[in-house]
Design a protein around this motif. Structure first.
Motif, short mmCIF file in Angstrom:
data_model
loop_
_atom_site.label_atom_id
_atom_site.label_comp_id
_atom_site.label_asym_id
_atom_site.label_seq_id
_atom_site.Cartn_x
_atom_site.Cartn_y
_atom_site.Cartn_z
N GLN A 1 22.65 66.29 -57.43
CA GLN A 1 22.50 64.78 -57.13
C GLN A 1 23.45 64.33 -56.58
O GLN A 1 23.58 63.77 -55.59
N PHE B 1 20.90 69.50 -62.38
CA PHE B 1 20.26 68.39 -61.59
C PHE B 1 21.49 67.32 -61.22
O PHE B 1 21.37 66.87 -60.03
N LYS B 2 22.35 67.11 -62.19
CA LYS B 2 23.49 66.12 -61.98
C LYS B 2 24.21 66.63 -60.73
O LYS B 2 24.96 65.87 -59.92
N ASN C 1 15.64 64.15 -57.74
CA ASN C 1 16.69 63.79 -56.91
C ASN C 1 15.95 63.10 -55.75
O ASN C 1 15.28 63.79 -54.87
N SER D 1 23.97 65.84 -52.97
CA SER D 1 23.10 65.12 -51.94
C SER D 1 24.02 63.85 -51.45
O SER D 1 23.82 63.42 -50.28
N GLN D 2 24.54 63.12 -52.68
CA GLN D 2 25.10 61.85 -52.37
C GLN D 2 26.35 61.73 -51.42
O GLN D 2 26.65 60.80 -50.59
#
Length: 522
Positions: free
Chosen positions: A216, A212-213, A255, A219-220
């Protein structure tokens, strides 16, 4: 054969056999479908095979890419190359599920990296994205020992003791002496071996939080929205679907920079299960993800005749122009007038298609062959529908004896005894054979939550029988008189309903009791 009929024979029956530009140019929007799909909510698009899910996703993906977003199209038929490990029921489900999750994440990561590498605008910094991809790899590829792995440990120790015992006398003329010494030797070797043995298998463990991290952060850093379109969800074995759903729920749905869309067949979808501790594993529909539209209901002729006619008119025109743009066809109305003998013939074609574009194209191809160098007639449509039902549907379900017998029983009860072409089942009644027939496109759901005034609170789903089941009866005294029999609210007279409303005074005659069939089978 005339030019129009020749072109009809060339129409693509499956979206994946054509390139992306063809799919974009031939897409026909179903009401607000594209508007709904293009929002950033996580959604499921339901529809049986041939209703246009793959085509809709192809059009959606192309539009999103044109806006600068990253789109990963995940065809779940192509996931995994491990010798059919997902379908091998002899393997532990944990091993099958974990392999599926790893292969799916691998596909997604590769897709993102491919988009970054192939981009020509230099808006992505590969030196930043690559380390993030590496961290994702580390999160999904860690191998640990689980269960009882077989381990053997050998431990050996040795001890040696030497001791001399004895007496000797030395006599010398010059220096007489007595020498006492130990002359015997004793040696002990002590050896000790210990073995520890445990048995089991190695398995993968995925750190959901790490995945997940990493997603995330990726995508950032990309600074664009990522869309993941899961197509052919039904290709995943149903017992594994909750585990893939759990992966999506834990790593992707939270996300904000990623949107998930799933194309699925409702009767073959199993999004969640409860474990031994009554904890949900997977996605909860409505809470975690919403349903955008159900293509099975939208285009059926009996549900909305006008909407269905307009859709199939545009469908034929777009596909025709996608193959032959030199025939001087002005618009969809021009094509219908030049291809069919009369408007009623086209209406019959749409009814025979039962809301399924793939069935429509197959029926049209057979009808065009029958018509040859003439316009397509009513007889051509009916003969084509009969052939397609026998060749493409009835033959397929004949391999399931119980399902085939149920279809025959429904046909006798509904068409034979009631002169109808539809029946009602309670909404809370789930039957695997009904689901099988629906999935095989020999019965069709055309309305949900129909009720009768004589049974307050009771709700029913309306199913119609496929056109191919009664086409032989057309123009005979045994032809169905209407959709189903009901009593109007302000009348005691029974009527045959053409378009189902939400409630009637009485619908008893239309309700089908499946227990009668199962009593006969037993």
């Amino acid at each position: 054969m005339n030019e129009i009929n020749t072109t009809f024979l060339r129409l693509s029956k499956r979206a994946e056999t054509k390139d992306n530009s063809y799919l974009v140019n031939t897409f026909v929007n179903v009401g607000p479908l594209f508007t709904i799909l293009s929002n950033r909510d996580h959604e499921i698009l339901y529809g049986r095979r041939g209703t246009g899910k793959t085509h809709a996703f192809a059009y959606l993906g192309n539009s999103l890419k044109n806006e600068g977003d990253i789109v990963i199209n995940v065809d779940l038929r192509t996931i995994g190359s491990n010798g059919g490990i997902f379908s091998d029921s002899s393997l532990p489900i944990t091993q099958r599920a974990t392999r599926l999750l790893i292969d799916t994440l691998t596909y997604v990561i590769d897709g993102i990296i491919d988009e970054v590498i192939s981009d020509q605008s230099d808006k992505y910094d590969l030196s930043i994205i690559s380390p993030l991809a590496d961290s994702l790899w580390e999160a999904i590829t860690e191998i640990i020992v689980g269960g009882n792995i077989e381990i053997e440990t050998d431990k050996t120790s040795n001890r040696t003791e030497n001791k001399e015992i004895g007496t000797s006398l030395n006599i010398s003329l010059k220096n007489p002496s007595l020498d006492l010494s130990d002359k015997s030797v004793k040696s002990d070797n002590v050896s000790k071996t210990e073995k520890v043995k445990r048995q089991g298998v190695e398995h993968h463990r995925i750190h959901f939080s790490s995945v997940f991290k990493s997603l995330q952060l990726m995508s950032q850093k990309l600074a664009v929205h990522i869309w993941i379109l899961f197509d052919e969800w039904a290709e995943i074995p149903q017992e594994l679907q909750p585990y893939l759903s759990e992966l999506i729920r834990r790593t992707i749905l939270p996300n904000t920079g990623i949107t998930v869309k799933i194309a699925a067949i409702e009767q073959r979808t199993n999004l969640s299960l409860f474990d031994a501790n009554h904890t949900r594993i997977g996605i909860e529909e409505g809470a975690d993800i919403s349903t955008s539209q159900n293509l099975d209901e939208y285009m059926v002729f009996d549900n909305d005749e006008g909407k269905s006619l307009e859709f199939f008119k545009e469908l034929l025109f777009h596909h025709f122009n996608g193959i032959n743009d030199s025939a001087n066809i002005i618009d969809s109305n021009d094509l219908i007038n030049r291809a069919f003998t009369q408007s009623n013939t086209f209406h019959e074609f749409v009814r025979a298609s039962e809301g399924v574009p793939r069935d429509a194209i197959n029926i049209l191809g057979i009808a065009a062959t029958k018509a040859s160098d003439s316009k397509i007639s009513m007889d051509n449509i009916r003969n084509a529908a009969r052939i397609w039902f026998s060749r493409g549907k009835e033959k397929a379900i004949s391999t399931n004896e119980n399902a085939f017998n149920l279809l025959q029983w429904i046909r006798d009860k509904v068409i034979g005894e009631r002169n109808s072409r539809a029946f009602l089942l309670r909404t809370n009644h789930k039957d695997p054979l009904i689901d099988y027939l629906f999935d095989a496109r020999v019965i069709h759901m055309i309305k949900e939550n129909v009720s009768g005034k004589d049974e307050p609170g009771a709700r029913y789903n309306v199913y119609s029988i496929d056109y191919g089941c009664y086409v032989d009866l057309m123009n005979t005294n045994n032809a169905p008189k209407g959709l189903f029999e009901a009593t109007e609210q302000d009348s005691e007279n029974s009527i045959y309903v053409d378009v189902p409303r939400n409630d009637y005074r009485a619908i008893r005659r239309a309700i089908l009791d499946l227990s009668e069939f199962y009593e006969n089978v037993a």
